[in-house]
Design a protein around this motif. Structure first.
Motif, short mmCIF file in Angstrom:
data_model
loop_
_atom_site.label_atom_id
_atom_site.label_comp_id
_atom_site.label_asym_id
_atom_site.label_seq_id
_atom_site.Cartn_x
_atom_site.Cartn_y
_atom_site.Cartn_z
N SER B 82 -6.87 -18.93 15.55
CA SER B 82 -6.92 -18.70 14.11
C SER B 82 -8.08 -17.77 13.77
O SER B 82 -7.94 -16.87 12.96
CB SER B 82 -7.10 -20.02 13.36
N ASN B 83 -9.22 -18.02 14.43
CA ASN B 83 -10.38 -17.19 14.16
C ASN B 83 -10.11 -15.72 14.45
O ASN B 83 -10.46 -14.84 13.68
CB ASN B 83 -11.57 -17.65 15.01
N VAL B 84 -9.45 -15.49 15.61
CA VAL B 84 -9.21 -14.10 16.00
C VAL B 84 -8.26 -13.42 15.02
O VAL B 84 -8.50 -12.29 14.58
CB VAL B 84 -8.64 -14.04 17.44
N SER B 85 -7.16 -14.12 14.67
CA SER B 85 -6.20 -13.47 13.77
C SER B 85 -6.81 -13.27 12.40
O SER B 85 -6.58 -12.25 11.75
CB SER B 85 -4.91 -14.29 13.68
N THR B 86 -7.62 -14.23 11.97
CA THR B 86 -8.29 -14.06 10.69
C THR B 86 -9.21 -12.83 10.75
O THR B 86 -9.28 -12.05 9.81
CB THR B 86 -9.15 -15.30 10.35
N LEU B 87 -9.92 -12.72 11.89
CA LEU B 87 -10.82 -11.58 12.04
C LEU B 87 -10.04 -10.27 11.93
O LEU B 87 -10.47 -9.35 11.24
CB LEU B 87 -11.52 -11.68 13.40
N LEU B 88 -8.89 -10.23 12.64
CA LEU B 88 -8.10 -9.00 12.60
C LEU B 88 -7.64 -8.69 11.19
O LEU B 88 -7.68 -7.55 10.73
CB LEU B 88 -6.89 -9.15 13.53
N ILE B 89 -7.18 -9.73 10.49
CA ILE B 89 -6.69 -9.51 9.12
C ILE B 89 -7.81 -8.99 8.24
O ILE B 89 -7.64 -8.04 7.49
CB ILE B 89 -6.10 -10.81 8.53
N THR B 90 -8.98 -9.64 8.38
CA THR B 90 -10.06 -9.22 7.49
C THR B 90 -10.54 -7.81 7.84
O THR B 90 -10.88 -7.04 6.95
CB THR B 90 -11.26 -10.19 7.56
N ILE B 91 -10.51 -7.47 9.12
CA ILE B 91 -10.89 -6.10 9.48
C ILE B 91 -9.91 -5.12 8.86
O ILE B 91 -10.31 -4.10 8.27
CB ILE B 91 -10.91 -5.93 11.01
N THR B 92 -8.61 -5.42 8.98
CA THR B 92 -7.61 -4.51 8.42
C THR B 92 -7.80 -4.36 6.92
O THR B 92 -7.80 -3.26 6.38
CB THR B 92 -6.19 -5.05 8.68
N ILE B 93 -7.98 -5.50 6.25
CA ILE B 93 -8.15 -5.43 4.79
C ILE B 93 -9.38 -4.59 4.45
O ILE B 93 -9.35 -3.74 3.56
CB ILE B 93 -8.28 -6.84 4.18
N THR B 94 -10.45 -4.84 5.18
CA THR B 94 -11.68 -4.09 4.90
C THR B 94 -11.46 -2.60 5.10
O THR B 94 -11.88 -1.79 4.28
CB THR B 94 -12.80 -4.55 5.84
N LEU B 95 -10.80 -2.24 6.21
CA LEU B 95 -10.58 -0.82 6.46
C LEU B 95 -9.74 -0.19 5.36
O LEU B 95 -10.01 0.92 4.91
CB LEU B 95 -9.89 -0.64 7.82
N VAL B 96 -8.71 -0.94 4.92
CA VAL B 96 -7.85 -0.40 3.87
C VAL B 96 -8.66 -0.21 2.59
O VAL B 96 -8.57 0.81 1.92
CB VAL B 96 -6.63 -1.31 3.62
N VAL B 97 -9.45 -1.21 2.26
CA VAL B 97 -10.26 -1.11 1.04
C VAL B 97 -11.21 0.08 1.12
O VAL B 97 -11.34 0.86 0.17
CB VAL B 97 -11.06 -2.42 0.80
N ILE B 98 -11.85 0.22 2.27
CA ILE B 98 -12.80 1.33 2.42
C ILE B 98 -12.07 2.67 2.34
O ILE B 98 -12.53 3.60 1.68
CB ILE B 98 -13.57 1.18 3.73
N ARG B 99 -10.91 2.74 3.01
CA ARG B 99 -10.13 3.97 2.95
C ARG B 99 -9.72 4.27 1.51
O ARG B 99 -9.78 5.40 1.04
CB ARG B 99 -8.90 3.84 3.84
N PHE B 100 -9.33 3.23 0.79
CA PHE B 100 -8.94 3.34 -0.60
C PHE B 100 -10.08 3.93 -1.42
O PHE B 100 -9.90 4.86 -2.20
CB PHE B 100 -8.58 1.93 -1.10
N LEU B 101 -11.26 3.39 -1.25
CA LEU B 101 -12.42 3.87 -1.99
C LEU B 101 -12.77 5.29 -1.57
O LEU B 101 -13.15 6.13 -2.39
CB LEU B 101 -13.61 2.94 -1.78
#
Lengths: 178, 300
Positions: B82-101
């Motif tokens: 769970s930790n790993v998949s959560t980490l991956l999800i949060t990384i993806t979300i963060t990258l998308v947000v940063i790319r968005f900005l």
């Protein structure tokens, strides 16, 4: 009699246009006795109505006994010729009709269609009326505006230009200036 | 690496959670607090501060750790997967947000010189919109903006016809020698005049799907639009293609000459959501009301 003959010699047409819309309120107002009387008094001999998608049909008239000659049609591919031969234009508030008329230097009365939702068209008509490029009227007040209008007070509209925008777009994209 | 995040206002001045104002120093520092990491820069100046003063990798890394930490605190994981998949999800979300900005920041910045012709999408609307657009096209150098794609609403036949006439006149002027022919397409309307808002939701989704299809086919580098609702699905899709890095299209919106005091709905959406690279207005009152718009005088 002599007067009528003289007036016929100088054919002065008031051209009414509603563009591609349906604007029965305006057509009805123009077809009313008050408006036709005022037009006659101001020296117009012909009234031509482009009624668009409207359903109200005006009364045609051959203009006997000193009355206006009235005719109408629904659409034409281009009203440029009608505008050119008109002495007065009464138009709906569409920007295309307005600027086409102003470009030809014709006196213009704009009537805003209050039945339209979100009537942003009135902004343009009011701004241009404030700058004295045209007159504004409501269907109910049209005959008064015709009676009181002073055509000499109209200021010609200075034509616009798209080149400033084009320049900025080109600069933004990194193209060299011409 | 300890990355804590703090509130950063539009001038790039950082404020620690203890309320004291701090001048920006190298790196982002301060006390970390739950929920604070969503503060990210409001305004391009602050974003600039983050980018110039923080190593992006460190920043991302720290942000991810913080996100994982925060989620971990509230959800009580013990399972490693769970930790790993959560980490991956949060990384993806963060990258998308940063790319968005990142995209929002670079929108509105002029492009570098390319001197190559640029594929152009032209959105046509009924009546006055098409007339104004063709008026603009008549002063653009058509050899720079090519190939040209015209899109009009499915129910609007006259606009495409007028565009065809315009393109034919260009072919005639060029003496029949044309490298690329313009293309003409129709798109489903998001909403007909007077349509109920409930059914409009469905039709807007259909229009979006159709817009996605068309945009993936065309992938224009420039989009010219001037008001009709048809341009909104196209501009939204174009913006997301920018975020996903599929195609960077510069969106130019010229508000109609009929808009003197208020922007149209399309104009307002593009302005507020910062989706247009440049938004042009034709009357000075709009420039004062919407400072990020550019006043260019009347086109007609």
């Amino acid at each position: 009699m002599g007067d009528t003959d003289e007036r016929r010699k100088c054919n002065r047409t008031a051209f009414v246009t509603v563009g591609t819309t349906s604007f029965d309120t305006l057509v009805r107002a123009v077809d009313s006795r008050e408006v036709k009387e005022e037009l006659s008094k101001r020296g117009y001999t012909h009234l031509l109505i482009q009624m668009g998608r409207g359903s109200y049909l005006p009364q045609k008239s051959t203009g006997e006994e000193g009355s206006l000659t009235v005719d109408y049609f629904t659409f034409s591919s281009s009203i440029a010729e009608n505008l050119r031969s008109a002495s007065l234009v009464i138009s709906h508030a569409g920007s295309g009709s307005i600027f086409e008329t102003l470009r030809l230097g014709k006196p213009l009365i704009v009537v805003v269609n209050e039945d339209l939702m979100d009537n942003h068209q009135s902004e343009l008509a009011e701004e241009l009326a404030d700058r004295t490029h045209l007159f504004c009227a409501r269907p109910q007040t049209l005959y008064q505006v015709i009676a009181a209008m002073s055509l000499e007070s109209l200021i010609p509209y200075p034509p616009g230009a798209a080149s400033p925008v084009a320049k900025r777009i080109n600069r933004f994209l990194g193209f060299p200036d011409d | 690496v300890r990355i804590d995040v703090m509130a950063m206002n539009v001038n790039g001045n950082a404020r620690a959670p203890d309320g004291k104002n701090k001048k920006k120093t190298g790196g982002v520092e301060g006390g970390s607090e739950r929920g604070n990491f969503f503060l990210l820069a409001v305004g391009s100046k602050a974003l600039n501060e983050i980018w110039t003063n923080t190593c992006p990798l460190t920043f991302c890394d720290g942000l991810c750790r913080l996100l994982v930490m925060e989620i971990g605190k509230s959800c009580c994981f013990s399972n490693l997967t769970s930790n790993v998949s959560t980490l991956l999800i949060t990384i993806t979300i963060t990258l998308v947000v940063i790319r968005f900005l990142y995209v929002i920041y670079w929108c509105g910045k002029p492009l570098r010189t390319s001197l190559q012709p640029i594929s152009t999408l032209i959105v046509l609307g009924s009546g006055g919109h098409t007339a104004e657009m063709l008026n603009l096209l008549s002063v653009l150098q058509t050899d720079r903006f090519t190939p040209r794609f015209y899109i009009a609403a499915a129910t609007d036949n006259m606009s495409l016809q007028k565009a065809r006439v315009f393109e034919n006149s260009l072919v005639n002027e060029a003496g029949g020698e044309v490298v690329e022919l313009a293309q003409f397409m129709q798109i489903y309307r998001s909403r007909e005049v007077g349509q109920s808002y409930l059914t409009s939701v469905v039709t807007t989704l259909v229009a979006m799907a159709h817009a996605l299809w068309l945009m993936m086919k065309i992938r224009p580098q420039v989009i010219l639009c001037n008001g009709p609702g048809t341009c909104i699905p196209l501009c939204v899709i174009a913006f997301f293609l920018k975020v996903l890095g599929i195609r960077w299209s510069s969106i130019f919106y010229v508000e109609s000459i009929a808009r003197v005091r208020r922007l149209s709905l399309s104009g307002l959406l593009l302005y507020k959501l910062r989706m247009a690279d440049q938004l042009f207005v034709q009357w000075p009152r709009l420039q004062s009301k919407y400072p990020r718009a550019h006043y260019v005088g009347r086109l007609m």
